[in-house]
Design an enzyme around this catalytic site. Structure first.
Site, PDB file in Angstrom:
ATOM      1  N   ASP A   8       0.078 -11.077  -7.375  1.00 50.31           N
ATOM      2  CA  ASP A   8      -0.207  -9.847  -6.649  1.00 50.31           C
ATOM      3  C   ASP A   8      -0.416  -8.773  -7.726  1.00 50.31           C
ATOM      4  O   ASP A   8      -0.028  -8.966  -8.883  1.00 50.31           O
ATOM      5  CB  ASP A   8       0.984  -9.513  -5.741  1.00 50.31           C
ATOM      6  CG  ASP A   8       0.829  -8.164  -5.076  1.00 50.31           C
ATOM      7  OD1 ASP A   8      -0.254  -7.904  -4.522  1.00 50.31           O
ATOM      8  OD2 ASP A   8       1.787  -7.362  -5.114  1.00 50.31           O
ATOM      9  N   ASP A  10      -0.383  -4.724  -7.109  1.00 45.65           N
ATOM     10  CA  ASP A  10       0.382  -3.487  -6.944  1.00 45.65           C
ATOM     11  C   ASP A  10       1.885  -3.780  -6.896  1.00 45.65           C
ATOM     12  O   ASP A  10       2.343  -4.462  -5.982  1.00 45.65           O
ATOM     13  CB  ASP A  10      -0.031  -2.784  -5.644  1.00 45.65           C
ATOM     14  CG  ASP A  10      -1.534  -2.488  -5.588  1.00 45.65           C
ATOM     15  OD1 ASP A  10      -2.051  -1.960  -6.575  1.00 45.65           O
ATOM     16  OD2 ASP A  10      -2.164  -2.788  -4.560  1.00 45.65           O
ATOM     17  N   GLY A  45       2.144  -4.557   0.250  1.00 49.55           N
ATOM     18  CA  GLY A  45       1.305  -5.727   0.490  1.00 49.55           C
ATOM     19  C   GLY A  45       0.469  -5.672   1.751  1.00 49.55           C
ATOM     20  O   GLY A  45      -0.344  -6.553   2.007  1.00 49.55           O
ATOM     21  N   ARG A  48      -4.862  -1.526   4.267  1.00 51.40           N
ATOM     22  CA  ARG A  48      -4.972  -0.086   4.520  1.00 51.40           C
ATOM     23  C   ARG A  48      -4.808   0.291   5.999  1.00 51.40           C
ATOM     24  O   ARG A  48      -3.989   1.130   6.352  1.00 51.40           O
ATOM     25  CB  ARG A  48      -6.328   0.421   4.002  1.00 51.40           C
ATOM     26  CG  ARG A  48      -6.346   1.883   3.670  1.00 51.40           C
ATOM     27  CD  ARG A  48      -7.717   2.294   3.138  1.00 51.40           C
ATOM     28  NE  ARG A  48      -8.101   1.534   1.948  1.00 51.40           N
ATOM     29  CZ  ARG A  48      -9.315   1.552   1.405  1.00 51.40           C
ATOM     30  NH1 ARG A  48     -10.261   2.302   1.932  1.00 51.40           N
ATOM     31  NH2 ARG A  48      -9.573   0.836   0.333  1.00 51.40           N
ATOM     32  N   SER A 113      -5.722  -5.344  -1.913  1.00 54.69           N
ATOM     33  CA  SER A 113      -6.389  -4.063  -2.168  1.00 54.69           C
ATOM     34  C   SER A 113      -7.895  -4.210  -2.389  1.00 54.69           C
ATOM     35  O   SER A 113      -8.343  -5.110  -3.095  1.00 54.69           O
ATOM     36  CB  SER A 113      -5.770  -3.385  -3.389  1.00 54.69           C
ATOM     37  OG  SER A 113      -6.476  -2.202  -3.683  1.00 54.69           O
ATOM     38  N   ASN A 115      -9.342  -1.993  -3.985  1.00 55.81           N
ATOM     39  CA  ASN A 115      -9.516  -1.321  -5.277  1.00 55.81           C
ATOM     40  C   ASN A 115      -9.015  -2.184  -6.442  1.00 55.81           C
ATOM     41  O   ASN A 115      -8.898  -1.694  -7.568  1.00 55.81           O
ATOM     42  CB  ASN A 115      -8.761   0.005  -5.272  1.00 55.81           C
ATOM     43  CG  ASN A 115      -9.301   0.972  -4.230  1.00 55.81           C
ATOM     44  OD1 ASN A 115     -10.477   1.323  -4.257  1.00 55.81           O
ATOM     45  ND2 ASN A 115      -8.464   1.377  -3.285  1.00 55.81           N
ATOM     46  N   ASP A 167       5.773  -8.845  -5.013  1.00 55.22           N
ATOM     47  CA  ASP A 167       6.862  -7.874  -4.849  1.00 55.22           C
ATOM     48  C   ASP A 167       7.075  -7.528  -3.377  1.00 55.22           C
ATOM     49  O   ASP A 167       7.927  -6.697  -3.067  1.00 55.22           O
ATOM     50  CB  ASP A 167       6.554  -6.574  -5.614  1.00 55.22           C
ATOM     51  CG  ASP A 167       5.427  -5.797  -4.961  1.00 55.22           C
ATOM     52  OD1 ASP A 167       4.432  -6.444  -4.553  1.00 55.22           O
ATOM     53  OD2 ASP A 167       5.533  -4.569  -4.829  1.00 55.22           O
TER      54      ASP A 167
END
Ligand code: G6P
Ligand code: MG
Length: 217
Positions: A8, A10, A45, A48, A113, A115, A167
């Site tokens: 992962d 972020d 996780g 959006r 994401s 991004n 996480d």
């Protein structure tokens, strides 16, 4: 035999989880909605739109307004990540990615994401990945296993030969549902369902990972 690792992004390789939080926090304040760091733990996780719906706690808004709020949060997020550089890699992350490659194993990204590639580029680590699965790759995001399955198939590896490093509770859930091995980073309350848990990647090498995973059936 473990041949692949699916990371992962972020909150695992860099602390952009904090920037997602700050983006949502700013939006919530502008909209007069209560939103705390504790509330944010549930958003780790989560894509959006689903994140926004959790913040709205069942309040109904026209679709246009929902889209505008998603866009606004993303604008704030993009402002935060503009400053990201290799200095923002979390301790141990790059070392582990490099060690995995040297050991003849493969790295994939598994992030919800949209991004993610921009962040990888800014961190200067894109070349350490053999495959990228992100917010554009699959329809059903975590806790569905689809994103990790997509990553594993790009690596040409079966799930049981890949370790997912996460996480988020939703990420560990997805790993388990997909038949992957799993490593959780953070507090037990959040990632305790993982096969092995470390506070972060600092000082975590392949040896520690294999030992931790072997202890469990
Ligand atoms: C990751 C983060 C979430 C974020 C999601 C979508 O899963 O942990 O906090 O909401 O990606 O990110 P995006 O950049 O596409 O809005
Ligand atoms: Mg995360």
């Amino acid at each position: 035999m473990i041949r692949g690792f699916i990371f992962d992004l972020d909150g695992v390789l860099t602390d952009t989880a904090e920037y997602h939080y700050r983006g949502w926090k700013r939006l919530a304040e502008e909209e007069g909605l209560a939103f705390t760091r504790e509330d944010n733990e549930q958003l780790r996780g989560i894509p959006r739109r689903e994140s926004l719906l959790l913040i709205l706690k069942g309040r109904l808004y026209p679709e246009e307004k929902i889209l505008e709020m998603m866009e606004r949060k993303n604008k704030y997020y993009l402002e935060f990540i503009r400053e990201i550089s290799p200095r923002d890699l979390l301790p141990g992350a790059k070392e582990l990615l490099e060690e995995i490659r040297l050991a003849g194993r493969k790295n994939a990204l598994g992030s919800a994401s949209r991004n993610a590639t921009e962040v990888l580029d800014r961190l200067g680590i894109r070349s350490l990945f053999d495959a990228i699965a992100d917010g554009h790759s699959v329809e059903r995001q975590k806790p569905a296993p689809d994103l990790f399955l997509h990553a594993a198939s790009q690596l040409s590896l079966p799930p049981e030969e890949c370790v997912v490093v996460e996480d988020a509770a939703a990420g560990i859930e997805g790993a388990i549902r997909g038949g992957f091995r799993s490593i959780g980073l953070g507090p037990q309350e959040r990632v305790g369902k993982a096969e092995a848990v470390f506070p972060s990647l600092a000082g975590v090498h392949l040896d520690e990972i294999f030992t931790a995973l072997d202890r469990k059936p």
